[in-house]
Design a protein around this motif. Structure first.
Motif, mmCIF file in Angstrom:
data_model
loop_
_atom_site.group_PDB
_atom_site.id
_atom_site.type_symbol
_atom_site.label_atom_id
_atom_site.label_comp_id
_atom_site.label_asym_id
_atom_site.label_seq_id
_atom_site.Cartn_x
_atom_site.Cartn_y
_atom_site.Cartn_z
ATOM 1 N N GLY A 66 -2.840 -1.860 6.601
ATOM 2 C CA GLY A 66 -2.298 -0.522 6.482
ATOM 3 C C GLY A 66 -3.334 0.417 5.903
ATOM 4 N N LYS A 67 -2.862 1.581 5.501
ATOM 5 C CA LYS A 67 -3.768 2.654 5.072
ATOM 6 C C LYS A 67 -3.617 2.896 3.567
ATOM 7 C CE LYS A 67 -4.696 7.506 6.208
ATOM 8 N NZ LYS A 67 -4.182 8.670 6.939
ATOM 9 N N PRO A 68 -4.710 2.770 2.783
ATOM 10 C CA PRO A 68 -4.611 3.092 1.358
ATOM 11 C C PRO A 68 -4.446 4.595 1.145
ATOM 12 C CG PRO A 68 -6.883 2.554 1.934
ATOM 13 C CD PRO A 68 -6.059 2.318 3.164
ATOM 14 N N VAL A 69 -3.938 4.972 -0.027
ATOM 15 C CA VAL A 69 -3.710 6.388 -0.342
ATOM 16 C C VAL A 69 -5.020 7.168 -0.324
ATOM 17 C CG1 VAL A 69 -2.945 7.961 -2.161
ATOM 18 C CG2 VAL A 69 -1.614 5.923 -1.657
ATOM 19 N N VAL A 70 -6.083 6.566 -0.846
ATOM 20 C CA VAL A 70 -7.406 7.204 -0.875
ATOM 21 C C VAL A 70 -8.292 6.519 0.162
ATOM 22 C CG1 VAL A 70 -9.461 7.628 -2.284
ATOM 23 C CG2 VAL A 70 -7.197 7.771 -3.320
ATOM 24 N N PRO A 71 -8.924 7.278 1.059
ATOM 25 C CA PRO A 71 -9.802 6.658 2.059
ATOM 26 C C PRO A 71 -10.938 5.881 1.386
ATOM 27 C CG PRO A 71 -9.370 8.967 2.611
ATOM 28 C CD PRO A 71 -8.831 8.738 1.226
ATOM 29 N N ILE A 94 9.335 2.481 -3.481
ATOM 30 C CA ILE A 94 8.007 3.008 -3.806
ATOM 31 C C ILE A 94 7.396 2.060 -4.846
ATOM 32 C CG2 ILE A 94 8.290 5.425 -3.181
ATOM 33 C CD1 ILE A 94 9.064 6.120 -5.974
ATOM 34 N N VAL A 95 6.204 1.573 -4.531
ATOM 35 C CA VAL A 95 5.508 0.667 -5.440
ATOM 36 C C VAL A 95 4.784 1.526 -6.468
ATOM 37 C CG1 VAL A 95 3.754 -1.129 -5.620
ATOM 38 C CG2 VAL A 95 5.275 -1.079 -3.642
ATOM 39 N N TYR A 96 5.130 1.318 -7.734
ATOM 40 C CA TYR A 96 4.613 2.177 -8.807
ATOM 41 C C TYR A 96 3.278 1.644 -9.329
ATOM 42 C CZ TYR A 96 4.209 4.859 -13.078
ATOM 43 O OH TYR A 96 3.738 5.697 -14.062
ATOM 44 N N THR A 97 2.330 2.520 -9.423
ATOM 45 C CA THR A 97 1.047 2.179 -10.033
ATOM 46 C C THR A 97 0.463 3.432 -10.666
ATOM 47 O OG1 THR A 97 -1.063 1.031 -9.688
ATOM 48 C CG2 THR A 97 -0.380 2.584 -7.975
ATOM 49 N N ILE A 98 -0.688 3.271 -11.313
ATOM 50 C CA ILE A 98 -1.362 4.402 -11.972
ATOM 51 C C ILE A 98 -2.762 4.528 -11.388
ATOM 52 C CG2 ILE A 98 -2.231 5.286 -14.175
ATOM 53 C CD1 ILE A 98 -0.125 3.496 -15.561
ATOM 54 N N SER A 99 -3.147 5.743 -11.048
ATOM 55 C CA SER A 99 -4.512 6.021 -10.604
ATOM 56 C C SER A 99 -4.688 7.535 -10.638
ATOM 57 C CB SER A 99 -4.733 5.492 -9.174
ATOM 58 O OG SER A 99 -4.257 6.420 -8.221
ATOM 59 N N LEU A 110 0.809 -1.220 0.000
ATOM 60 C CA LEU A 110 0.000 0.000 0.000
ATOM 61 C C LEU A 110 0.841 1.267 0.000
ATOM 62 C CD1 LEU A 110 -2.762 -0.974 2.609
ATOM 63 C CD2 LEU A 110 -2.879 -1.077 0.124
ATOM 64 N N ASN A 111 2.164 1.119 -0.051
ATOM 65 C CA ASN A 111 3.061 2.272 0.157
ATOM 66 C C ASN A 111 2.790 2.931 1.505
ATOM 67 O OD1 ASN A 111 4.727 2.332 -2.195
ATOM 68 N ND2 ASN A 111 3.011 3.164 -3.387
ATOM 69 N N ASP A 112 2.333 2.125 2.483
ATOM 70 C CA ASP A 112 2.159 2.625 3.848
ATOM 71 C C ASP A 112 3.522 2.494 4.526
ATOM 72 O OD1 ASP A 112 1.666 3.072 6.545
ATOM 73 O OD2 ASP A 112 -0.306 2.101 6.506
ATOM 74 N N LEU A 113 4.210 3.606 4.668
ATOM 75 C CA LEU A 113 5.599 3.562 5.120
ATOM 76 C C LEU A 113 5.738 3.107 6.567
ATOM 77 C CD1 LEU A 113 7.088 6.713 3.345
ATOM 78 C CD2 LEU A 113 6.778 4.387 2.480
ATOM 79 N N ARG A 114 4.649 3.115 7.330
ATOM 80 C CA ARG A 114 4.704 2.557 8.686
ATOM 81 C C ARG A 114 5.042 1.067 8.635
ATOM 82 N NH1 ARG A 114 -1.133 3.745 10.874
ATOM 83 N NH2 ARG A 114 -1.534 2.710 8.873
ATOM 84 N N ASN A 115 4.708 0.423 7.522
ATOM 85 C CA ASN A 115 4.930 -1.022 7.389
ATOM 86 C C ASN A 115 6.333 -1.384 6.900
ATOM 87 O OD1 ASN A 115 2.348 -1.659 8.267
ATOM 88 N ND2 ASN A 115 1.483 -1.647 6.198
ATOM 89 N N SER A 142 7.237 12.635 -2.626
ATOM 90 C CA SER A 142 6.969 12.760 -1.196
ATOM 91 C C SER A 142 7.317 11.468 -0.455
ATOM 92 C CB SER A 142 5.489 13.110 -0.984
ATOM 93 O OG SER A 142 5.133 13.001 0.368
ATOM 94 N N LEU A 143 6.909 10.326 -1.030
ATOM 95 C CA LEU A 143 7.234 9.032 -0.423
ATOM 96 C C LEU A 143 8.745 8.817 -0.373
ATOM 97 C CD1 LEU A 143 4.533 6.782 -2.163
ATOM 98 C CD2 LEU A 143 4.646 7.266 0.282
ATOM 99 N N ALA A 144 9.423 9.153 -1.478
ATOM 100 C CA ALA A 144 10.871 8.948 -1.561
ATOM 101 C C ALA A 144 11.621 9.756 -0.505
ATOM 102 C CB ALA A 144 11.371 9.306 -2.961
ATOM 103 N N LYS A 145 11.194 10.995 -0.300
ATOM 104 C CA LYS A 145 11.846 11.831 0.723
ATOM 105 C C LYS A 145 11.704 11.200 2.106
ATOM 106 C CE LYS A 145 11.198 16.469 -1.256
ATOM 107 N NZ LYS A 145 10.355 17.670 -1.095
#
Length: 465
Positions: free
Chosen positions: A377-382, A143-148, A119-124, A158-161
């Protein structure tokens, strides 16, 4: 511009993508010393599905595979893929299991651990990065790459930083479905290079036919390392082939410095293995077809075959196209998770249920319920209240890091396998795959599992503290 470095994936993702991770350690052994002479940045040879497949299908101890390969490779770094808090399984595991697994992986010979969360949930991934560094390994954040509608360059930067701030030694862009276009690869790497100063590695699959082009544009933008697979286990749903990338860069400022003659010798060895798996029907050559459906439905190669088998089991293969169209809808409902293990299997199964039963979310697997409750974990979009109610009713959604709710388990696992215990690694094997592990341990106890002890030369090695 420094020369481009190459990570060779034939010993892990190459055969995972093409022959369902069926390559045996004995098939790798004859070529390992030659591979050690190439000068690869690293050999990806462990993690991902290899651990499960060794036990489940090959009657091999995955820890022995690691020790054997380490004993043959004196110069080249060994790399593995770790699913963050999922380790190599399909759910979150407690921190004591994660820490011990990483400690033992490094102690048995791994140098680089690529760490991702579906999920790109960095806590995990935070604990895994911290532990890898603590015990002397190279921690590669991902960073797991996807399209949406929400996955864009700004989000990835932001994730990379944040990953760099966690202490990661390098960053991987993991494009598991072959979705990244050449110009997106260029623009993304350019922006990342402006914002972080750790090395950047690009991993893609050839499924859509774009990966080699994406690699070249990423290289022009400043990427440091790319993942390739020696040609008999490259292309198709695997990575771009090693030799053409090396040849394309030769005599340029990006020259890899790798010897094409030596790579051709290595390819000859793997050609023989590939032919065997074609004859056995394990390698279906249709996986080498360019499949542009992945651009519409974002389905990784392994997920496509999984869907077909699920539909066949229910005599519903005629509904395949309907399921393909349902997958993006389920993904949107669930907050646009990237389709990578374990979310790809979860989304695919839910789409099959929705289509076959003729009603959306009439039947919901326990994994989807756990996902909606926040246990992955938490998805990018609620997730919308409507979908939550449909799937979990009035049940509560957790907001903490999922592993914070898990009690320590190692002592319990150790007690449960005491009659089979031979090495501390057995506890971890059992923790990840209890039923499969017990079957393997029983065979080993009955001496049906054979291996040359001279090859496994560091079972009693000293682990880092």
């Amino acid at each position: 511009m420094a020369k481009i470095k190459i990570t060779e994936t034939a010993l892990r993702d190459g055969h995972q993508s093409l022959i369902a991770t069926r390559m045996r350690t004995e098939e790798m052994l004859p070529i390992l010393e030659k591979m050690d002479e190439v000068g690869y940045h690293s050999l990806e040879m462990w993690g991902g599905a290899t651990f499960d497949a060794c036990l489940r299908f090959l009657n091999e101890d995955p820890w022995d595979r690691l020790r054997i390969i380490r004993s043959k490779l004196k110069k080249t770094k060994l790399q593995m893929l770790l699913r963050g808090q999922n380790i190599l399984g399909y759910k979150n595991y407690p921190d004591d299991v994660l820490v011990e697994f990483i400690k033992r992986s490094l102690g048995n010979g791994i140098d680089i651990i690529r760490i991702f969360d579906a999920l790109n949930d960095l806590r995990n991934i935070e604990k895994a990065i911290e532990t890898t560094k603590k015990y002397g390994g190279h921690a590669q954040g991902t960073i797991v790459y996807t399209i949406s509608p929400v996955h864009n360059i700004e989000l990835y930067v932001s994730l990379a930083k944040k990953i760099q701030d966690m202490g990661a030694d390098s960053l991987c862009i993991k494009d598991m479905s072959g979705l990244i276009t050449p110009y997106m690869a260029y623009n993304l790497v350019k922006e990342l290079k402006k914002n972080i100063n750790i090395p950047i590695q690009l991993h893609s699959h050839y499924t859509s036919g774009m990966a080699s082009m994406a690699y070249l544009k990423a290289i022009e933008a400043g990427v440091d390392i790319v993942d390739t697979a020696i040609s008999p286990f490259g292309l198709g749903t695997s990575q771009p082939a090693t030799e053409p990338i090396v040849a394309a860069l030769k005599d340029t400022e990006y020259d890899t410095g790798l010897d094409l003659g030596l790579l051709n010798e290595i390819a000859e060895h793997f050609k023989t293995i590939r032919e065997k798996y074609i004859e056995q029907g394990i390698l279906n050559t249709s996986v080498f077809n360019v499949d542009t459906r992945v651009l519409s439905y974002q389905i990784p190669g392994g997920m496509m075959s999984n869907l077909l088998s699920q539909l066949a089991a229910q005599n519903a293969t005629d509904k395949f196209e309907e399921v393909l169209k349902e997958i993006p809808k389920v993904r949107e409902d669930l907050g646009y998770p990237p389709l990578v293990t374990p979310t790809s299997q979860m989304v695919g199964t839910q789409a099959v249920f929705n289509v076959v039963l003729g009603e959306r979310y009439k039947m919901v697997p326990s994994e989807i319920k756990a996902y909606v409750k926040g246990q992955y974990g938490k998805p990018v979009v609620p997730i919308s209240e409507e979908i939550k109610k449909k799937i979990i009713g009035e049940e509560e959604v957790i907001t903490v890091r999922p592993a914070d709710l898990l009690p320590q388990q190692l002592d319990k696992y150790r007690e449960e396998i005491k009659e089979y215990y031979e090495q501390e690694e057995d506890v971890l094997t059992y923790a990840l795959f209890p039923q499969v592990a017990l079957k393997f341990f029983s065979l080993r106890k009955a001496q049906k599992y054979k291996i040359d002890d001279n090859l496994v030369n560091n079972k009693d090695m000293t682990y880092p503290v």
